[in-house]
Write an enzyme that holds these catalytic residues in place. Structure first.
Site, PDB file in Angstrom:
ATOM      1  N   TYR A 151       0.814  -1.229   0.000  1.00 19.79           N
ATOM      2  CA  TYR A 151       0.000   0.000   0.000  1.00 19.79           C
ATOM      3  C   TYR A 151       0.844   1.274   0.000  1.00 19.79           C
ATOM      4  O   TYR A 151       2.030   1.256   0.263  1.00 19.79           O
ATOM      5  CB  TYR A 151      -1.054   0.006   1.087  1.00 19.79           C
ATOM      6  CG  TYR A 151      -0.683  -0.144   2.541  1.00 19.79           C
ATOM      7  CD1 TYR A 151       0.596   0.021   3.030  1.00 19.79           C
ATOM      8  CD2 TYR A 151      -1.696  -0.456   3.468  1.00 19.79           C
ATOM      9  CE1 TYR A 151       0.883  -0.109   4.374  1.00 19.79           C
ATOM     10  CE2 TYR A 151      -1.417  -0.592   4.812  1.00 19.79           C
ATOM     11  CZ  TYR A 151      -0.129  -0.417   5.258  1.00 19.79           C
ATOM     12  OH  TYR A 151       0.142  -0.542   6.590  1.00 19.79           O
ATOM     13  N   GLU A 152       0.167   2.350  -0.376  1.00 22.52           N
ATOM     14  CA  GLU A 152       0.791   3.667  -0.605  1.00 22.52           C
ATOM     15  C   GLU A 152       1.944   3.573  -1.605  1.00 22.52           C
ATOM     16  O   GLU A 152       2.988   4.216  -1.458  1.00 22.52           O
ATOM     17  CB  GLU A 152       1.212   4.302   0.723  1.00 22.52           C
ATOM     18  CG  GLU A 152      -0.005   4.622   1.568  1.00 22.52           C
ATOM     19  CD  GLU A 152       0.253   5.584   2.699  1.00 22.52           C
ATOM     20  OE1 GLU A 152       1.065   6.511   2.528  1.00 22.52           O
ATOM     21  OE2 GLU A 152      -0.381   5.405   3.758  1.00 22.52           O
ATOM     22  N   GLY A 153       1.715   2.742  -2.625  1.00 26.73           N
ATOM     23  CA  GLY A 153       2.697   2.542  -3.684  1.00 26.73           C
ATOM     24  C   GLY A 153       3.467   1.265  -3.468  1.00 26.73           C
ATOM     25  O   GLY A 153       4.186   1.127  -2.484  1.00 26.73           O
TER      26      GLY A 153
END
Length: 380
Positions: free
Chosen positions: A362-364
């Protein structure tokens, strides 16, 4: 960069450590099994200033720096990554986004409650076909004059069920590509806004993750963040800071697993001595400590860049890429050091191993971090 912690930093770290040990540790296994996190603990984190760490005190925040934020995230994550991800999303994505780019009216109405933990926020970018490819937003916001009509689906939304305020990224003008994307503030309870069932996840199971549906939701014009077409830039800027938070979470997961493995190795005996005295285990501990120390330096370097007001896009991506790798690898080693006991819930390391994986996603994803890093290198 001076990584020596100030007296204030040490006090903040110790306060977070004490909260994690006394409030989060009891019941953490049960919360993971039941996929729940009590509102009472969220309220306490708000009272300690953890929900608005870097927010200006005039908006109810703690007014601390990014280094303080990293220290808090690491200590919480050693014990319960479900708690720390709520803190991360509320701070890095929601509070930061509103404080940096919102109007004064938006800050007074939303930020003041989010920064104190009275309310909690969610950041809504990912979709069924738009995770890493954030430009391919299928959610639309049709301009109707004095309001937008929002339609679409958002997936894998942390705090999706418990949030009060949602920052939603949507396409307003597809012909303009990423310049036709906007960010909107949505409130729970708006007509046409529906929250799907909670996802049954591998890790961070105490954190609620949901699919959100928007069916002809009327969004007032004053709920748009920034100028028309600012949404994609808004998402990228907030995610850049969010990577520091998740890097610190990964660091905390790895560090927590190491501390448990070290303690276990001093207690457990085999072949007539504590297993830490066997070279096979001693060398594992040496590698774990070294890798975690390297990750900590990258995370602190990114935080220091942010505090200095410098561009930290590359440093944040590097910190998240490496710290998440360390978290995954060293939690596996912690389970190995525990042997058969590492495979049961009682010893905590199996949960930390499960929690570690999401930090690479998550978040890239890690692959996206490599794109960010390589592009910055080529540009330079």
């Amino acid at each position: 960069m001076d990584f020596n912690l100030t007296e204030e930093h040490l006090m903040i770290r110790d306060a977070a450590r004490d909260f994690a040990q006394t409030e989060l540790l009891p019941g953490v296994i049960e919360r993971d099994e039941k996929q729940e996190f009590p509102n009472e603990l969220v309220r306490k984190m708000g009272e300690l200033g953890f929900m608005g760490v870097m927010v200006d005190p005039k908006y109810g925040g703690s007014g601390m720096d990014a280094v303080s934020y990293v220290l808090i995230m690491e200590e919480l994550s050693k014990i319960d990554a479900s708690a720390s991800v709520m803190v991360s999303v509320n701070n890095s994505l929601v509070c930061y986004g509103l404080e940096a780019y919102g109007t004064e009216e938006q800050k007074q109405k939303y930020l003041t409650k989010l920064a104190t933990g009275e309310q909690i926020g969610a950041f809504c970018l990912s979709e069924p076909e738009a995770g890493s490819d954030a430009t391919s937003q299928a959610t639309t916001a049709e301009d109707k004059g004095d309001y937008y009509l929002l339609n679409g689906t958002k997936n894998w939304i942390t705090n999706g069920g418990r949030a009060d305020t949602y920052l939603v990224i949507a396409q307003t003008d597809r012909a303009k590509g990423h310049r036709g994307i906007n960010a909107f503030i949505i409130e729970k309870g708006m007509e046409g806004f529906h929250i799907g069932p909670k996802e049954d996840k591998l890790g961070i199971r105490g954190s609620d993750t949901h699919t959100l549906q928007f069916n002809d939701v009327k969004v007032p014009k004053e709920n748009r963040i920034g100028e028309d077409g600012f949404g994609f830039k808004f998402a990228m800027k907030t995610l850049s800071g969010g990577r520091i938070g998740i890097a610190a979470q990964a660091l905390g997961i790895a560090s927590g697993a190491y501390e448990l493995a070290l303690k276990y190795s001093k207690d457990r005996k085999a072949f007539g001595t504590e297993i830490c005295n066997h070279q096979a285990i001693a060398f594992k501990l040496a590698d774990m400590y070294t890798e975690i120390a390297a990750a900590r330096h990258l995370v602190m370097a990114a935080a220091c860049k942010k505090d200095a007001g410098e561009n930290y896009d590359r440093e944040g991506a590097m910190a998240k890429l490496y710290a998440s790798k360390v978290a995954m690898e060293q939690t596996v080693e912690a389970v190995q050091i525990h042997g058969g006991n590492g495979f049961v819930k009682e010893y905590h390391v199996e949960r930390l191993m499960r929690d570690a994986k999401i930090t690479q996603i998550y978040e890239g994803t890690s692959e996206i971090q490599k794109i960010v890093i390589s592009r910055s290198l080529i540009r330079d």
